[in-house]
Design a protein around this motif. Structure first.
Motif, mmCIF file in Angstrom:
data_model
loop_
_atom_site.group_PDB
_atom_site.id
_atom_site.type_symbol
_atom_site.label_atom_id
_atom_site.label_comp_id
_atom_site.label_asym_id
_atom_site.label_seq_id
_atom_site.Cartn_x
_atom_site.Cartn_y
_atom_site.Cartn_z
ATOM 1 N N LYS A 119 22.204 41.350 61.208
ATOM 2 C CA LYS A 119 23.213 41.322 60.150
ATOM 3 C C LYS A 119 23.045 42.540 59.256
ATOM 4 N N ILE A 120 24.129 43.325 59.100
ATOM 5 C CA ILE A 120 24.061 44.514 58.252
ATOM 6 C C ILE A 120 24.951 44.378 57.014
ATOM 7 N N LYS A 121 25.865 43.394 57.016
ATOM 8 C CA LYS A 121 26.711 43.174 55.848
ATOM 9 C C LYS A 121 27.039 41.693 55.739
ATOM 10 N N ASP A 122 26.899 41.156 54.525
ATOM 11 C CA ASP A 122 27.205 39.755 54.245
ATOM 12 C C ASP A 122 27.754 39.726 52.824
ATOM 13 N N HIS A 123 29.077 39.622 52.703
ATOM 14 C CA HIS A 123 29.721 39.760 51.397
ATOM 15 C C HIS A 123 30.844 38.745 51.226
ATOM 16 N N TRP A 124 30.844 38.030 50.091
ATOM 17 C CA TRP A 124 31.930 37.104 49.739
ATOM 18 C C TRP A 124 32.856 37.793 48.754
ATOM 19 N N GLU A 125 34.165 37.669 48.972
ATOM 20 C CA GLU A 125 35.151 38.295 48.094
ATOM 21 C C GLU A 125 36.200 37.259 47.692
ATOM 22 N N MET A 126 36.488 37.207 46.377
ATOM 23 C CA MET A 126 37.520 36.295 45.891
ATOM 24 C C MET A 126 38.874 36.798 46.345
ATOM 25 N N LYS A 127 39.672 35.899 46.906
ATOM 26 C CA LYS A 127 40.985 36.272 47.440
ATOM 27 C C LYS A 127 42.136 35.718 46.596
ATOM 28 N N GLY A 128 41.823 34.963 45.549
ATOM 29 C CA GLY A 128 42.902 34.445 44.694
ATOM 30 C C GLY A 128 42.799 32.953 44.520
ATOM 31 N N LYS A 129 43.923 32.378 44.130
ATOM 32 C CA LYS A 129 43.996 30.947 43.857
ATOM 33 C C LYS A 129 44.191 30.154 45.135
ATOM 34 N N ALA A 130 43.594 28.964 45.149
ATOM 35 C CA ALA A 130 43.803 28.013 46.248
ATOM 36 C C ALA A 130 44.656 26.890 45.700
ATOM 37 N N SER A 131 45.672 26.502 46.448
ATOM 38 C CA SER A 131 46.535 25.416 45.966
ATOM 39 C C SER A 131 46.875 24.451 47.079
ATOM 40 N N ILE B 272 33.060 31.187 56.742
ATOM 41 C CA ILE B 272 33.777 32.451 56.572
ATOM 42 C C ILE B 272 34.917 32.358 55.556
ATOM 43 N N PHE B 273 35.470 31.167 55.330
ATOM 44 C CA PHE B 273 36.483 30.955 54.307
ATOM 45 C C PHE B 273 36.012 29.813 53.421
ATOM 46 N N LEU B 274 36.148 29.974 52.102
ATOM 47 C CA LEU B 274 35.687 28.967 51.160
ATOM 48 C C LEU B 274 36.787 28.636 50.172
ATOM 49 N N PHE B 275 36.969 27.347 49.931
ATOM 50 C CA PHE B 275 37.882 26.851 48.906
ATOM 51 C C PHE B 275 37.038 26.036 47.945
ATOM 52 N N ILE B 276 37.119 26.342 46.640
ATOM 53 C CA ILE B 276 36.299 25.644 45.655
ATOM 54 C C ILE B 276 37.157 25.283 44.449
ATOM 55 N N GLY B 277 37.048 24.052 43.993
ATOM 56 C CA GLY B 277 37.832 23.588 42.858
ATOM 57 C C GLY B 277 37.850 22.077 42.805
ATOM 58 N N LYS B 278 39.025 21.516 42.538
ATOM 59 C CA LYS B 278 39.193 20.060 42.450
ATOM 60 C C LYS B 278 40.187 19.626 43.510
ATOM 61 N N ARG B 279 39.788 18.607 44.277
ATOM 62 C CA ARG B 279 40.653 18.093 45.334
ATOM 63 C C ARG B 279 41.736 17.213 44.723
ATOM 64 N N GLY B 280 42.990 17.491 45.070
ATOM 65 C CA GLY B 280 44.123 16.712 44.578
ATOM 66 C C GLY B 280 44.366 15.482 45.431
ATOM 67 N N GLU B 281 45.332 14.683 45.023
ATOM 68 C CA GLU B 281 45.671 13.464 45.761
ATOM 69 C C GLU B 281 46.162 13.776 47.173
ATOM 70 N N ASP B 282 46.724 14.975 47.369
ATOM 71 C CA ASP B 282 47.212 15.375 48.695
ATOM 72 C C ASP B 282 46.084 15.840 49.618
ATOM 73 N N GLY B 283 44.851 15.916 49.099
ATOM 74 C CA GLY B 283 43.707 16.319 49.906
ATOM 75 C C GLY B 283 43.392 17.798 49.845
ATOM 76 N N ASN B 284 44.281 18.591 49.258
ATOM 77 C CA ASN B 284 44.057 20.033 49.149
ATOM 78 C C ASN B 284 43.235 20.352 47.904
ATOM 79 N N ILE B 285 42.472 21.421 47.981
ATOM 80 C CA ILE B 285 41.660 21.854 46.848
ATOM 81 C C ILE B 285 42.440 22.864 46.026
ATOM 82 N N LYS B 286 42.512 22.604 44.726
ATOM 83 C CA LYS B 286 43.138 23.537 43.792
ATOM 84 C C LYS B 286 42.025 24.243 43.043
ATOM 85 N N GLY B 287 42.002 25.549 43.129
ATOM 86 C CA GLY B 287 40.937 26.323 42.501
ATOM 87 C C GLY B 287 40.969 27.747 43.007
ATOM 88 N N GLU B 288 39.870 28.183 43.597
ATOM 89 C CA GLU B 288 39.752 29.555 44.072
ATOM 90 C C GLU B 288 39.444 29.573 45.563
#
Length: 81
Positions: free
Chosen positions: A69-81, A39-55
């Motif tokens: 299932k009547i609706k299945d939609h992914w929406e970009m919510k901004g930057k991940a840091s 239900i939540f996705l983080f995609i990008g590059k994992r930093g040394e702190d373990g967090n993903i920087k990307g979207e």
């Protein structure tokens, strides 16, 4: 999002957990709901702190009264840091 990634995120995983993996050259992490649907996705590059920087993305899943299932939609919510 890419069709191949959408296909991977359409699978069911361990319920109520955070899943980390690689997709092509990117790091991805996603949180699943109580049924194991991502239900939540983080995609990008994992930093040394373990967090993903990307979207970050959020998924909307809606079902009718019969559980179909009547609706299945992914929406970009901004930057991940």
């Amino acid at each position: 999002m890419q069709e191949e990634l959408i296909k991977k995120l359409s699978k069911t995983y361990e319920p109520s957990s955070m899943i980390d993996m690689r997709f092509r050259e990117k790091d991805i992490a996603f949180k699943t709901d109580e049924k194991g649907n991502p239900i939540f996705l983080f995609i990008g590059k994992r930093g040394e702190d373990g967090n993903i920087k990307g979207e970050r993305y959020a998924r909307t899943l809606k079902y009718d009264n019969n559980g179909n299932k009547i609706k299945d939609h992914w929406e970009m919510k901004g930057k991940a840091s």
